[in-house]
Scaffold this motif. Structure first.
Motif, PDB file in Angstrom:
ATOM      1  N   TYR A   1       0.854  -1.193   0.000  1.00 47.24           N
ATOM      2  CA  TYR A   1       0.000   0.000   0.000  1.00 47.24           C
ATOM      3  C   TYR A   1       0.885   1.237   0.000  1.00 47.24           C
ATOM      4  O   TYR A   1       2.098   1.169   0.224  1.00 47.24           O
ATOM      5  CB  TYR A   1      -0.944   0.001   1.213  1.00 47.24           C
ATOM      6  CG  TYR A   1      -0.303   0.412   2.510  1.00 47.24           C
ATOM      7  CD1 TYR A   1       0.600  -0.419   3.161  1.00 47.24           C
ATOM      8  CD2 TYR A   1      -0.600   1.656   3.087  1.00 47.24           C
ATOM      9  CE1 TYR A   1       1.195  -0.033   4.343  1.00 47.24           C
ATOM     10  CE2 TYR A   1      -0.002   2.036   4.274  1.00 47.24           C
ATOM     11  CZ  TYR A   1       0.896   1.198   4.897  1.00 47.24           C
ATOM     12  OH  TYR A   1       1.490   1.578   6.065  1.00 47.24           O
ATOM     13  N   ARG A   2       0.249   2.408  -0.268  1.00 47.86           N
ATOM     14  CA  ARG A   2       0.981   3.670  -0.300  1.00 47.86           C
ATOM     15  C   ARG A   2       1.017   4.280   1.087  1.00 47.86           C
ATOM     16  O   ARG A   2      -0.027   4.660   1.625  1.00 47.86           O
ATOM     17  CB  ARG A   2       0.297   4.649  -1.246  1.00 47.86           C
ATOM     18  CG  ARG A   2       0.769   4.528  -2.667  1.00 47.86           C
ATOM     19  CD  ARG A   2       0.323   5.716  -3.494  1.00 47.86           C
ATOM     20  NE  ARG A   2      -1.121   5.722  -3.632  1.00 47.86           N
ATOM     21  CZ  ARG A   2      -1.753   5.742  -4.814  1.00 47.86           C
ATOM     22  NH1 ARG A   2      -1.075   5.783  -5.937  1.00 47.86           N
ATOM     23  NH2 ARG A   2      -3.058   5.750  -4.865  1.00 47.86           N
ATOM     24  N   LEU A   3       2.203   4.340   1.652  1.00 53.01           N
ATOM     25  CA  LEU A   3       2.373   4.985   2.953  1.00 53.01           C
ATOM     26  C   LEU A   3       2.866   6.405   2.694  1.00 53.01           C
ATOM     27  O   LEU A   3       3.911   6.600   2.064  1.00 53.01           O
ATOM     28  CB  LEU A   3       3.398   4.208   3.786  1.00 53.01           C
ATOM     29  CG  LEU A   3       3.836   4.856   5.093  1.00 53.01           C
ATOM     30  CD1 LEU A   3       2.666   4.979   6.078  1.00 53.01           C
ATOM     31  CD2 LEU A   3       4.964   4.041   5.744  1.00 53.01           C
ATOM     32  N   TYR A   4       2.119   7.377   3.157  1.00 53.55           N
ATOM     33  CA  TYR A   4       2.466   8.775   2.892  1.00 53.55           C
ATOM     34  C   TYR A   4       3.511   9.278   3.883  1.00 53.55           C
ATOM     35  O   TYR A   4       3.571   8.835   5.026  1.00 53.55           O
ATOM     36  CB  TYR A   4       1.210   9.652   2.922  1.00 53.55           C
ATOM     37  CG  TYR A   4       0.353   9.416   1.701  1.00 53.55           C
ATOM     38  CD1 TYR A   4       0.558  10.159   0.546  1.00 53.55           C
ATOM     39  CD2 TYR A   4      -0.593   8.392   1.689  1.00 53.55           C
ATOM     40  CE1 TYR A   4      -0.188   9.906  -0.600  1.00 53.55           C
ATOM     41  CE2 TYR A   4      -1.339   8.141   0.548  1.00 53.55           C
ATOM     42  CZ  TYR A   4      -1.129   8.898  -0.590  1.00 53.55           C
ATOM     43  OH  TYR A   4      -1.857   8.637  -1.720  1.00 53.55           O
ATOM     44  N   GLY A   5       4.326  10.193   3.386  1.00 52.47           N
ATOM     45  CA  GLY A   5       5.342  10.815   4.236  1.00 52.47           C
ATOM     46  C   GLY A   5       5.109  12.309   4.283  1.00 52.47           C
ATOM     47  O   GLY A   5       3.970  12.752   4.446  1.00 52.47           O
ATOM     48  N   GLN A   6       6.167  13.083   4.056  1.00 50.74           N
ATOM     49  CA  GLN A   6       6.033  14.539   4.041  1.00 50.74           C
ATOM     50  C   GLN A   6       5.192  14.984   2.840  1.00 50.74           C
ATOM     51  O   GLN A   6       5.308  14.425   1.755  1.00 50.74           O
ATOM     52  CB  GLN A   6       7.422  15.192   3.964  1.00 50.74           C
ATOM     53  CG  GLN A   6       8.268  14.953   5.202  1.00 50.74           C
ATOM     54  CD  GLN A   6       7.549  15.325   6.492  1.00 50.74           C
ATOM     55  OE1 GLN A   6       6.953  16.393   6.591  1.00 50.74           O
ATOM     56  NE2 GLN A   6       7.575  14.441   7.477  1.00 50.74           N
ATOM     57  N   LYS A   7       4.379  16.005   3.053  1.00 50.91           N
ATOM     58  CA  LYS A   7       3.497  16.525   2.002  1.00 50.91           C
ATOM     59  C   LYS A   7       2.758  15.349   1.359  1.00 50.91           C
ATOM     60  O   LYS A   7       2.122  14.579   2.031  1.00 50.91           O
ATOM     61  CB  LYS A   7       4.324  17.314   0.959  1.00 50.91           C
ATOM     62  CG  LYS A   7       5.095  18.479   1.580  1.00 50.91           C
ATOM     63  CD  LYS A   7       4.567  19.807   1.057  1.00 50.91           C
ATOM     64  CE  LYS A   7       5.167  20.967   1.841  1.00 50.91           C
ATOM     65  NZ  LYS A   7       5.954  21.877   1.045  1.00 50.91           N
ATOM     66  N   ASP A   8       2.864  15.255   0.026  1.00 53.40           N
ATOM     67  CA  ASP A   8       2.162  14.152  -0.629  1.00 53.40           C
ATOM     68  C   ASP A   8       3.108  13.069  -1.125  1.00 53.40           C
ATOM     69  O   ASP A   8       2.751  12.259  -1.967  1.00 53.40           O
ATOM     70  CB  ASP A   8       1.285  14.679  -1.774  1.00 53.40           C
ATOM     71  CG  ASP A   8      -0.113  15.043  -1.276  1.00 53.40           C
ATOM     72  OD1 ASP A   8      -0.478  14.556  -0.172  1.00 53.40           O
ATOM     73  OD2 ASP A   8      -0.817  15.808  -1.962  1.00 53.40           O
ATOM     74  N   SER A   9       4.326  13.060  -0.592  1.00 56.34           N
ATOM     75  CA  SER A   9       5.249  11.998  -0.998  1.00 56.34           C
ATOM     76  C   SER A   9       4.790  10.688  -0.349  1.00 56.34           C
ATOM     77  O   SER A   9       4.160  10.688   0.698  1.00 56.34           O
ATOM     78  CB  SER A   9       6.661  12.332  -0.532  1.00 56.34           C
ATOM     79  OG  SER A   9       6.726  12.215   0.869  1.00 56.34           O
ATOM     80  N   TYR A  10       5.094   9.610  -1.036  1.00 56.21           N
ATOM     81  CA  TYR A  10       4.711   8.308  -0.469  1.00 56.21           C
ATOM     82  C   TYR A  10       5.647   7.237  -0.954  1.00 56.21           C
ATOM     83  O   TYR A  10       6.395   7.419  -1.916  1.00 56.21           O
ATOM     84  CB  TYR A  10       3.264   7.954  -0.850  1.00 56.21           C
ATOM     85  CG  TYR A  10       3.020   7.851  -2.331  1.00 56.21           C
ATOM     86  CD1 TYR A  10       3.393   6.709  -3.042  1.00 56.21           C
ATOM     87  CD2 TYR A  10       2.409   8.898  -3.025  1.00 56.21           C
ATOM     88  CE1 TYR A  10       3.178   6.626  -4.406  1.00 56.21           C
ATOM     89  CE2 TYR A  10       2.190   8.812  -4.397  1.00 56.21           C
ATOM     90  CZ  TYR A  10       2.578   7.682  -5.075  1.00 56.21           C
ATOM     91  OH  TYR A  10       2.374   7.589  -6.423  1.00 56.21           O
ATOM     92  N   SER A  11       5.620   6.094  -0.265  1.00 58.01           N
ATOM     93  CA  SER A  11       6.342   4.928  -0.766  1.00 58.01           C
ATOM     94  C   SER A  11       5.412   3.730  -0.645  1.00 58.01           C
ATOM     95  O   SER A  11       4.525   3.701   0.207  1.00 58.01           O
ATOM     96  CB  SER A  11       7.615   4.704   0.043  1.00 58.01           C
ATOM     97  OG  SER A  11       7.314   4.752   1.416  1.00 58.01           O
TER      98      SER A  11
END
Ligand SMILES: [Zn+2]
Length: 472
Positions: free
Chosen positions: A134-144
């Motif tokens: 799944y997409r885990l979001y980080g800062q702002k709209d960045s994700y991994s």
């Protein structure tokens, strides 16, 4: 001993000890990006024999998050490990300052349960392999893109649940009277463009978005949610929401379990506490698993719960409008259980057992152990076939091996009635024709054992056949 029978003072001491232990375990790591900090844990037994674990008011808002599901699961497993079966209870509920999650999240209330479509000849089953990328979001709209679980003892839960789901789908579609089940994740090895991973690694939320672009209420059910783990929460929710959308008759979630000590083992199942039909489904799955897994010599002592648990508040079950059960096949945090999960024999047995559990539930039949209850005296003529009649209980899967072993005869004298053959099993009582009477007349005693296609054996029973001279 049931908790109701424990003396008040002893109960009080248990509450204190368990509160301390769970507090310790809960605070070994940091939970909830949104509200990191110490977690308060207060354990209490209510008068009805239920366990109430209060996590304080501050976490009420987070009571519906995936992190909370993980924390609850950790506390449930630790709780059971601590009690070590000395005391039994009627399930574990989580509270937040004395209030349940619906106080903080009224929208999470389960839909009114739909009665099982009785006598529906082609039931629609949804299989939901747990987790996935799944997409885990980080800062702002960045994700991994990340897996939801960490690999232990060679088992990546996100991947192995799909393996079981594939096998189960295949098995169920081959059984008479069953439709091919629907999966909540894509089981093809097509490459997912964005991650370059096989689609089978990707969690349900993204597959359902691809399959049902017009129905974001299934896979994007929390458009207001801005937390980093929002898509994991939508993934959990998308599974029952999909099953509701297609009007499924039953929903089965496949998971493997984990717990930090590595000591806990075995298969368990969970259902939503206010859904008696879900409990029936979950109990039937456990019963099927138990019968077939334990029929394998290597797993004859494999631990499998007798009854489904209603602890916690798993969204996967709660949001389902149909009977829904979450099966934890084994603990991937335990080395031996993990080896079982990877073993082809265990896989086959588990899949066959789950199929049996679903089938018996759908047919409205209880899951009873396979036993021969009665054998009538058989009769026949020498050098010919004898007939005998027997009754049985349970649900053996054909073909069944009939193993007759004459007691006290001399095999080398070639006058033994012992024989083995494989045939279909008819409803009880069944007339068996084809037991060979040898050339010497007399009443012969034999021992009968039946072994079904899954290796499930009835315990041996003894009977008699009267082999007579023919009229001619
Ligand atoms: Zn899981």
């Amino acid at each position: 001993m049931p908790i109701e029978l424990v003396a008040t003072e002893a109960k009080r001491q248990m509450e204190v000890r368990l509160s301390r232990r769970l507090h310790e375990v809960a605070n070994q790591r940091i939970w909830f990006d949104e509200r990191p900090g110490p977690i308060r844990v207060d354990v209490r037994f209510d008068d009805g024999g239920r366990v109430l674990i209060d996590l304080g008011p501050g976490l009420g808002k987070l009571s519906n998050t995936p992190d909370m599901e993980d924390l609850e699961s950790l506390l449930i497993n630790t709780f059971d490990l601590e009690l070590a079966d000395q005391v039994t209870h009627h399930g574990i509920s989580f509270l937040f300052d004395g209030k349940d999650m619906y106080f903080y999240h009224p929208e999470e209330r389960p839909p009114p349960p739909r009665q099982r479509a009785r006598m529906r000849s082609w039931p629609r089953v949804v299989l939901s392999p747990g987790h996935g990328h799944y997409r885990l979001y980080g800062q702002k709209d960045s994700y991994s893109w990340v897996f939801q679980r960490t690999e232990q003892h060679g088992v990546q839960e996100d991947v192995i649940t799909m393996e079981y789901a594939r096998l189960l789908k295949e098995e169920m579609s081959q059984r008479p009277g069953m439709l091919t089940p629907r999966l909540t994740r894509l089981d093809w090895d097509l490459t997912h463009a964005e991650t370059r991973k096989p689609w089978s690694y990707i969690s349900a939320r993204y597959y359902l978005a691809w399959e049902y672009p017009e129905n974001p209420e299934i896979w994007h059910s929390l458009p207001e949610d801005k937390t980093k783990g929002r898509e994991r929460l939508e993934d959990i929710r998308s599974r029952p929401l999909f099953a509701n959308h297609i009007g499924a008759d039953a929903l089965v979630h496949l998971h493997t379990n984990a717990e930090p000590s590595g000591k806990v083992r075995g298969a368990r199942a969970y259902h939503y506490k206010d859904s008696p039909e879900s409990k029936k489904l979950a109990d039937s799955l456990l019963c099927g698993l138990k019968e077939v897994i334990r029929a394998q010599p290597k797993y004859k002592d494999f631990q499998i719960d007798d009854e489904s648990r209603n602890d916690g508040d798993y969204g996967e079950n709660r949001l389902a409008a149909m009977p829904s059960a979450l099966v934890e096949l084994a603990f991937h945090s335990n080395e031996k259980d993990a080896a079982a999960l990877l073993d082809e024999n265990f896989k086959r047995a588990a899949v066959s057992g789950l199929t049996k559990g679903v089938q018996l539930y759908m047919d409205g039949e209880g899951c009873e152990p396979f036993v021969v209850t009665e054998v009538g005296q058989g009769s026949g003529y020498i050098h010919s076939n004898a007939t005998m009649i027997f009754s049985y209980k349970g649900s053996p899967r054909p073909p069944v091996i009939f193993n007759f072993e004459e007691i006290g005869c001399n095999p080398s004298a070639a006058e033994c009635m012992s024989q083995q053959d494989s045939r279909d099993i008819e409803p009880s009582p069944m007339i068996y024709y084809g037991l060979r009477c040898p050339g010497v007349p007399g009443v012969r005693k034999y021992r009968l054992t039946l072994i079904d296609r899954d290796g499930v054996a009835s315990s041996p029973v003894e009977g008699e056949v009267n082999c007579k001279y023919s009229h001619y």
